[in-house]
Write a protein that holds these residues in place. Structure first.
Motif, PDB file in Angstrom:
ATOM      1  N   GLU A 130    -105.751  45.332  -6.043  1.00  0.00           N
ATOM      2  CA  GLU A 130    -104.344  45.932  -5.870  1.00  0.00           C
ATOM      3  C   GLU A 130    -103.386  45.621  -7.003  1.00  0.00           C
ATOM      4  O   GLU A 130    -102.774  46.616  -7.487  1.00  0.00           O
ATOM      5  N   THR A 131    -103.915  44.336  -7.656  1.00  0.00           N
ATOM      6  CA  THR A 131    -103.146  44.138  -9.076  1.00  0.00           C
ATOM      7  C   THR A 131    -103.550  45.146 -10.147  1.00  0.00           C
ATOM      8  O   THR A 131    -102.895  45.720 -10.772  1.00  0.00           O
ATOM      9  N   VAL A 132    -104.887  45.610 -10.216  1.00  0.00           N
ATOM     10  CA  VAL A 132    -105.298  46.724 -11.084  1.00  0.00           C
ATOM     11  C   VAL A 132    -104.700  48.026 -10.670  1.00  0.00           C
ATOM     12  O   VAL A 132    -104.359  48.806 -11.600  1.00  0.00           O
ATOM     13  N   LEU A 133    -104.460  48.350  -9.376  1.00  0.00           N
ATOM     14  CA  LEU A 133    -103.856  49.654  -9.014  1.00  0.00           C
ATOM     15  C   LEU A 133    -102.436  49.548  -9.462  1.00  0.00           C
ATOM     16  O   LEU A 133    -101.807  50.531  -9.810  1.00  0.00           O
ATOM     17  N   PHE A 134    -101.764  48.392  -9.335  1.00  0.00           N
ATOM     18  CA  PHE A 134    -100.433  48.410  -9.765  1.00  0.00           C
ATOM     19  C   PHE A 134    -100.368  48.709 -11.387  1.00  0.00           C
ATOM     20  O   PHE A 134     -99.515  49.386 -11.386  1.00  0.00           O
ATOM     21  N   CYS A 135    -101.202  48.144 -12.003  1.00  0.00           N
ATOM     22  CA  CYS A 135    -101.028  48.181 -13.429  1.00  0.00           C
ATOM     23  C   CYS A 135    -101.312  49.809 -13.673  1.00  0.00           C
ATOM     24  O   CYS A 135    -100.866  50.232 -14.519  1.00  0.00           O
ATOM     25  N   LEU A 136    -102.243  50.301 -13.164  1.00  0.00           N
ATOM     26  CA  LEU A 136    -102.857  51.634 -13.423  1.00  0.00           C
ATOM     27  C   LEU A 136    -101.444  52.752 -12.828  1.00  0.00           C
ATOM     28  O   LEU A 136    -100.993  53.711 -13.854  1.00  0.00           O
ATOM     29  N   ARG A 137    -100.982  52.504 -11.551  1.00  0.00           N
ATOM     30  CA  ARG A 137     -99.905  53.264 -11.296  1.00  0.00           C
ATOM     31  C   ARG A 137     -98.498  53.398 -12.387  1.00  0.00           C
ATOM     32  O   ARG A 137     -98.060  54.167 -12.774  1.00  0.00           O
ATOM     33  N   VAL A 138     -98.340  51.967 -12.800  1.00  0.00           N
ATOM     34  CA  VAL A 138     -97.165  51.893 -13.739  1.00  0.00           C
ATOM     35  C   VAL A 138     -97.736  52.517 -14.961  1.00  0.00           C
ATOM     36  O   VAL A 138     -96.665  53.201 -15.577  1.00  0.00           O
ATOM     37  N   MET A 139     -98.806  52.303 -15.485  1.00  0.00           N
ATOM     38  CA  MET A 139     -99.066  53.146 -16.712  1.00  0.00           C
ATOM     39  C   MET A 139     -98.839  54.600 -16.503  1.00  0.00           C
ATOM     40  O   MET A 139     -98.307  55.315 -17.573  1.00  0.00           O
ATOM     41  N   VAL A 140     -99.487  55.094 -15.530  1.00  0.00           N
ATOM     42  CA  VAL A 140     -99.302  56.607 -15.158  1.00  0.00           C
ATOM     43  C   VAL A 140     -97.980  57.125 -15.279  1.00  0.00           C
ATOM     44  O   VAL A 140     -97.392  58.105 -15.864  1.00  0.00           O
ATOM     45  N   GLY A 141     -97.068  56.259 -14.314  1.00  0.00           N
ATOM     46  CA  GLY A 141     -95.718  56.594 -14.113  1.00  0.00           C
ATOM     47  C   GLY A 141     -95.067  56.530 -15.577  1.00  0.00           C
ATOM     48  O   GLY A 141     -94.166  57.522 -15.891  1.00  0.00           O
ATOM     49  N   ILE A 142     -95.100  55.454 -16.397  1.00  0.00           N
ATOM     50  CA  ILE A 142     -94.644  55.393 -17.855  1.00  0.00           C
ATOM     51  C   ILE A 142     -95.039  56.679 -18.412  1.00  0.00           C
ATOM     52  O   ILE A 142     -94.147  57.268 -19.190  1.00  0.00           O
ATOM     53  N   ILE A 143     -96.217  57.046 -18.469  1.00  0.00           N
ATOM     54  CA  ILE A 143     -96.835  58.362 -19.339  1.00  0.00           C
ATOM     55  C   ILE A 143     -95.843  59.510 -18.868  1.00  0.00           C
ATOM     56  O   ILE A 143     -95.707  60.407 -19.813  1.00  0.00           O
ATOM     57  N   ILE A 144     -95.875  59.533 -17.814  1.00  0.00           N
ATOM     58  CA  ILE A 144     -94.933  60.765 -16.892  1.00  0.00           C
ATOM     59  C   ILE A 144     -93.428  60.816 -17.461  1.00  0.00           C
ATOM     60  O   ILE A 144     -93.018  61.758 -17.996  1.00  0.00           O
ATOM     61  N   LEU A 145     -93.089  59.669 -17.240  1.00  0.00           N
ATOM     62  CA  LEU A 145     -91.576  59.396 -17.810  1.00  0.00           C
ATOM     63  C   LEU A 145     -91.504  59.752 -19.423  1.00  0.00           C
ATOM     64  O   LEU A 145     -90.668  60.555 -20.046  1.00  0.00           O
ATOM     65  N   TYR A 146     -92.267  59.317 -20.090  1.00  0.00           N
ATOM     66  CA  TYR A 146     -92.211  59.477 -21.629  1.00  0.00           C
ATOM     67  C   TYR A 146     -92.487  61.015 -21.828  1.00  0.00           C
ATOM     68  O   TYR A 146     -91.700  61.520 -22.584  1.00  0.00           O
ATOM     69  N   ASP A 147     -93.169  61.589 -21.280  1.00  0.00           N
ATOM     70  CA  ASP A 147     -93.651  63.007 -21.439  1.00  0.00           C
ATOM     71  C   ASP A 147     -92.165  63.878 -21.134  1.00  0.00           C
ATOM     72  O   ASP A 147     -92.048  64.843 -21.837  1.00  0.00           O
ATOM     73  N   TYR A 148     -91.322  63.281 -20.211  1.00  0.00           N
ATOM     74  CA  TYR A 148     -90.257  64.225 -19.854  1.00  0.00           C
ATOM     75  C   TYR A 148     -89.026  63.922 -20.811  1.00  0.00           C
ATOM     76  O   TYR A 148     -88.455  64.499 -21.079  1.00  0.00           O
ATOM     77  N   VAL A 149     -89.091  62.687 -21.308  1.00  0.00           N
ATOM     78  CA  VAL A 149     -88.076  62.113 -22.005  1.00  0.00           C
ATOM     79  C   VAL A 149     -88.173  62.436 -23.656  1.00  0.00           C
ATOM     80  O   VAL A 149     -87.081  62.709 -24.068  1.00  0.00           O
ATOM     81  N   HIS A 150     -89.404  62.297 -24.151  1.00  0.00           N
ATOM     82  CA  HIS A 150     -89.574  62.508 -25.561  1.00  0.00           C
ATOM     83  C   HIS A 150     -89.628  64.195 -25.674  1.00  0.00           C
ATOM     84  O   HIS A 150     -90.383  64.782 -25.100  1.00  0.00           O
TER      85      HIS A 150
END
Length: 208
Positions: A130-150
């Motif tokens: 579950e810790t691995v999935l936590f990090c994966l979800r956070v990474m993907v969420g950040i990528i999507i936010l970055y894609d919208y903001v930048h």
């Protein structure tokens, strides 16, 4: 990096919000009947009102709230859209804050997640999947936010996020665990289909 080190509790809270957001949207995407069920509920309540058989007010959703809920669930990834809109609004409402402050913070967090997951020394410290999935979800969420903001998005060659590395990392995980996350990158990002996105990245994100 210095800012994240000084604000570790805040960074963790942000990560937990991203984790919740991706988990919520995964559940929504795997339960497409939600909108039909909610429409049925609204029709039932409407008929009960006509027949003077109203449910108790404390259990009834008001028309205004029901309309907002319908609009919310109409999005493929409603929680992610809400978070993206909020982040974009923050950037536009605060022109005195350089956009790099936001994008650099996001790209650094994405890099931290990627390094933690692909480095055996760090990954061996995780006590559960579950810790691995936590990090994966956070990474993907950040990528999507970055894609919208930048302005140029996350997929250009000059992006501060190693997109090829992140996608390969996702594809190295069990498919059942990450298919929803890969779909989030395929279908909810803003710049993936831009001409500036390399063919290699598009190829990596093609469904198998």
């Amino acid at each position: 990096m210095q800012h994240l080190e000084q604000q570790q509790a805040l960074a963790r809270q942000f990560a937990q919000i991203l984790h919740f957001t991706l988990r919520f949207d995964e559940l929504k995407m795997t339960n497409p009947a939600i909108q039909n069920d909610f429409s049925y509920y609204r029709r039932t309540i409407s008929r009960m009102r006509i027949n003077n058989q109203c449910a108790s007010e404390e259990n009834e959703v008001t028309n205004e709230l029901a309309n907002r809920m319908s609009l919310f669930y109409a999005n493929a990834t409603p929680m992610l859209k809400t978070l993206s809109d909020a982040t974009t609004k923050f950037v536009s409402d605060n022109p005195d804050v350089p956009i790099e402050n936001t994008t650099d913070c996001l790209s650094t967090m994405a890099s931290v997640c990627k390094v933690m997951l692909e480095t055996p020394e760090y990954r061996s410290r995780f006590t559960s999947e579950e810790t691995v999935l936590f990090c994966l979800r956070v990474m993907v969420g950040i990528i999507i936010l970055y894609d919208y903001v930048h302005p140029a998005g996350a997929f250009v060659k000059t992006s501060n996020i190693d997109m090829k590395g992140c996608i390969r990392l996702l594809k190295d995980q069990p498919a059942i665990s990450v298919e929803g996350l890969l779909n989030a990158l395929r279908y909810t990002t803003k710049h993936l289909n831009d001409e500036t996105t390399s063919k290699q990245i598009r190829s990596l994100l093609q469904p198998n």
